[in-house]
Design a protein around this motif. Structure first.
Motif: not given
Length: 441
Positions: A11-13, A37-41, A64-69, A390-395
């Motif tokens: 996950y890139r966030a 700008d990080g990457l969580l594996l 082969s590893v999917p990345v969710t942007h 958790i994925i947080v939306d600040p906006a």
């Protein structure tokens, strides 16, 4: 290269977690690990493989590893709520003149229905949905006096593979007959539940005497014996929440120095013992909590709603007592830990203490994990930890989007989240690497 057999997804966030208590450091920024700008594996076993800058990890990641942007989003550890009651889900926001009338009028009648396993299972599902919708991935939960209520809760939690801690209320006096156990039956049923659920999957057990007035000395002593027999289980109860309650305790236990001392005298102060509210404690009580590794769970929305009093952050910090944040649903008025932070900040200010945003998010993640003796397991994005995040939306709202466009620091961004945020900011919740809640677009 990172092994494709290890990492399952990425996950890139923006990434955020804590490695120390910001309130204890001369430079609070040293407590924070932040990647703009990080990457969580995350691996297939539901644990975190790596958490670092995107530029550092992207080139090592197998194709082969999917990345969710996730542009504009912030990933942080799942939030931890250290005190709440699942049988009170349906009585949240019920009016009363204070704690004891609220228990008599709403709480006890509602909890009486939890002898019905089907009802308990249905409410447990709603309760867990609300936690996950609000970004809470671990909670310390009270059932009712009925063992089947806890079976139902753990069945629901286990089926979702979420990390939960719960227990059957022990209550053998000063309550309706339909909610009363005995010292012997309460201990027996609690031990049966420990053997059935503690350590099963991600479920953990908490010995749960409701509060001193509703347990005889014999029941509290039996609970202390269980605590000694099972040193890795949790203990949860209430202490020093309300002045009327404290007066009642002093009449029921005239030989104990204080309300807290009632529990201490039977061996219930220890690591993994969490005491809800802890408002009206004195210096001797706080020193005893510190020395035993016990935890104070601050429940600001409940304390304000029931006019119980103001938690003393300054005294807790100076005494070195582990303290955490909690919603205390249904006395508390929201499942949201963000709204709980909002009220905690105001309570602290009224007590002459400025609670920074980084401190509040620390208390709800890494700080809670440390207090619960689960450091490195939950509450962090550090490699090896369980992938609860958790994925947080600040906006998430027009006002927050406008405010977020004018920020100068991470502290400001987190402060806006704490003051204006709620469930709308939680885009998704993950437990052991699997999405267990996703907010509709």
């Amino acid at each position: 290269m990172i092994s494709p057999d290890s990492t399952a997804c990425a996950y890139r966030a923006q990434l955020l977690y804590f490695v120390a208590d910001p309130a204890t450091l001369e430079d609070p920024s040293q407590a924070v690990r932040y990647h703009s700008d990080g990457l969580l594996l995350v691996n297939a076993q539901g644990r975190i493989d790596a958490c670092a800058d995107y530029a550092e990890l992207a080139g090592k990641l197998p194709a082969s590893v999917p990345v969710t942007h996730l542009p504009g989003k912030l990933i942080m550890p799942g939030l931890i709520d250290t005190h709440l009651h699942f049988p009170q889900t349906d009585i949240i926001a019920s009016p009363a003149s204070g704690l004891l009338p609220w228990l008599e009028t709403y709480t006890f009648p509602a909890e009486g229905r939890f002898g019905d396993s089907d009802h308990a299972r249905e409410v447990a599902g709603v309760f867990l949905d609300e936690l996950l919708r609000n970004g809470t991935t671990t909670a310390l939960v009270y059932g009712s006096v009925h063992p089947q209520s806890v079976d139902a809760f753990f069945q629901e939690s286990h089926s979702r593979n979420v990390r939960m801690i719960a227990g059957k209320v022990m209550m053998d006096r000063h309550c309706p007959d339909y909610l009363q156990d005995t010292a012997e039956s309460g201990a027996r049923e609690s031990e049966d539940l420990i053997r059935r659920w503690h350590g099963k999957g991600r479920q953990l057990y908490a010995l749960t005497p409701r509060f001193a007035p509703t347990s005889t000395p014999a029941q509290l002593a039996a609970c202390g014996e269980l605590a000694r027999a099972y040193p890795d289980v949790f203990v949860q109860t209430h202490v020093a929440e309300n002045k009327d309650e404290i007066q009642w305790v002093s009449e029921l236990f005239p030989h104990n120095r204080s309300y807290l001392d009632v529990y201490d005298s039977v061996g219930l102060l220890r690591p993994r013992a969490i005491f809800g509210h802890s408002i009206w404690l004195d210096e001797t009580d706080r020193a005893r909590m510190r020395d035993t590794g016990s935890v104070a769970a601050h429940c600001p929305t409940s304390n304000l709603f029931l006019a119980s009093g103001l938690f003393d952050f300054q005294a807790m910090r100076q005494s070195g007592v582990h303290h955490t944040l909690a919603t205390d649903v249904g006395g508390g008025t929201s499942f949201s830990m963000l709204r709980t932070m909002n009220e905690a900040h105001k309570v602290a200010r009224l007590g002459g203490c400025h609670l920074t945003a980084t401190s509040m998010f620390y208390l709800a993640t890494e700080g809670a994990a440390r207090a619960l003796d689960m450091q490195g397991q939950i509450g962090t994005l550090a490699p090896g930890a369980e992938a609860d995040f958790i994925i947080v939306d600040p906006a998430a709202t027009p006002l927050m989007a406008r405010r977020s466009s004018q920020l100068d620091s991470l502290e400001e961004q987190l402060f806006v989240l704490a003051m204006l945020g709620d469930d709308r900011n939680i885009s998704a919740s993950y437990s052991a690497g699997r999405c267990v809640h996703r907010r509709a677009a």
